[in-house]
Design an enzyme around this catalytic site. Structure first.
Site, short mmCIF file in Angstrom:
data_model
loop_
_atom_site.label_atom_id
_atom_site.label_comp_id
_atom_site.label_asym_id
_atom_site.label_seq_id
_atom_site.Cartn_x
_atom_site.Cartn_y
_atom_site.Cartn_z
N GLU A 15 -1.71 -10.31 -5.80
CA GLU A 15 -1.74 -11.12 -7.03
C GLU A 15 -0.92 -10.45 -8.13
O GLU A 15 -0.16 -11.10 -8.85
CB GLU A 15 -3.18 -11.30 -7.53
N CYS A 62 -7.14 -7.52 -10.71
CA CYS A 62 -6.23 -8.67 -10.68
C CYS A 62 -6.73 -9.79 -11.59
O CYS A 62 -5.93 -10.47 -12.23
CB CYS A 62 -6.07 -9.18 -9.25
N GLU A 72 0.83 -1.21 0.00
CA GLU A 72 0.00 0.00 0.00
C GLU A 72 0.86 1.26 0.00
O GLU A 72 2.09 1.18 0.14
CB GLU A 72 -0.94 -0.04 1.21
N1 THU Z 1 -6.03 -6.72 -2.01
C1 THU Z 1 -5.22 -7.67 -2.58
O1 THU Z 1 -4.00 -7.67 -2.37
N2 THU Z 1 -5.79 -8.59 -3.37
C2 THU Z 1 -7.12 -8.67 -3.64
O2 THU Z 1 -7.51 -9.45 -4.48
C3 THU Z 1 -8.06 -7.81 -2.92
C4 THU Z 1 -7.46 -6.66 -2.22
C5 THU Z 1 -5.41 -5.71 -1.15
C6 THU Z 1 -5.42 -4.32 -1.71
C7 THU Z 1 -5.36 -3.49 -0.47
O3 THU Z 1 -3.99 -3.37 -0.08
C8 THU Z 1 -6.07 -4.32 0.59
O4 THU Z 1 -6.11 -5.64 0.08
C9 THU Z 1 -7.47 -3.85 0.89
O5 THU Z 1 -8.23 -3.74 -0.27
#
Ligand code: THU
Length: 160
Positions: free
Chosen positions: A74, A115, A63
């Site tokens: 992913e 993704c 993030e």
């Molecule tokens: N996130 C993922 O890494 N993969 C997903 O498929 C859904 C969401 C992450 C993005 C963000 O850092 C956090 O989860 C909350 O949305």
């Protein structure tokens, strides 16, 4: 008017029903969540990709204070795998796990729309289906390829 129905197929399994190789991949995805950088959402996602040569590549969500600059686990994982190993090493299976501050989710974590689009294109580049394992404490979903994750998809073939 004609109705078109698209069918998707998902296998729901328990951890002990998985092959040792799939178990290892799930374990690696779970372990990867500890390397997530998610100070804003506190939602830690890990992914593990098994390549044809047996190498397992892992990645996590990363993030940023400027929210849209971050990326999902992913995409971190697949972009890294593609950067290092394409075109000789297709991704055979991608496992995904996620935990919030209260622990791993009970239900399997599905990848976000962006993704799914990247999963599809990775699969198309290697021209073979990529299995997807979605980890949940109560069930694990096994999906045979992106056709069951992103039906009615848009891909490069429309641009030709
Ligand atoms: N996130 C993922 O890494 N993969 C997903 O498929 C859904 C969401 C992450 C993005 C963000 O850092 C956090 O989860 C909350 O949305």
């Amino acid at each position: 008017m004609k109705e078109i129905k698209l069918e998707i197929r998902i296998h729901s399994l328990q951890y002990d029903e998985l092959t040792p190789q799939d178990r290892e991949l799930i374990d690696k995805a779970k372990e990867a969540t500890s390397r997530s950088y998610a100070p804003y959402s506190k939602f830690s996602v890990g992914a593990a990709a098994l390549l044809k040569n047996g190498v397992i590549v892992t990645g996590t969500n990363q993030e940023n204070a400027a929210y849209p600059s971050g990326t999902c686990a992913e995409r971190t994982t697949l972009f890294y795998a593609n950067s290092q190993y394409l075109p000789t090493q297709p991704v055979l299976t991608l496992a995904i796990a996620a935990r919030s501050e209260s622990g791993y989710l009970d239900t399997p974590i599905p990848p976000c729309g962006a993704c799914r689009q990247v999963l599809l294109e990775t699969e198309q580049r290697y021209q073979q289906p990529m299995r997807i394992l979605l980890y949940g404490e109560k069930a694990i979903y096994e999906i045979d390829g992106t056709k069951d994750l992103l039906p009615l998809s848009f891909g490069g073939e429309f641009l030709k």
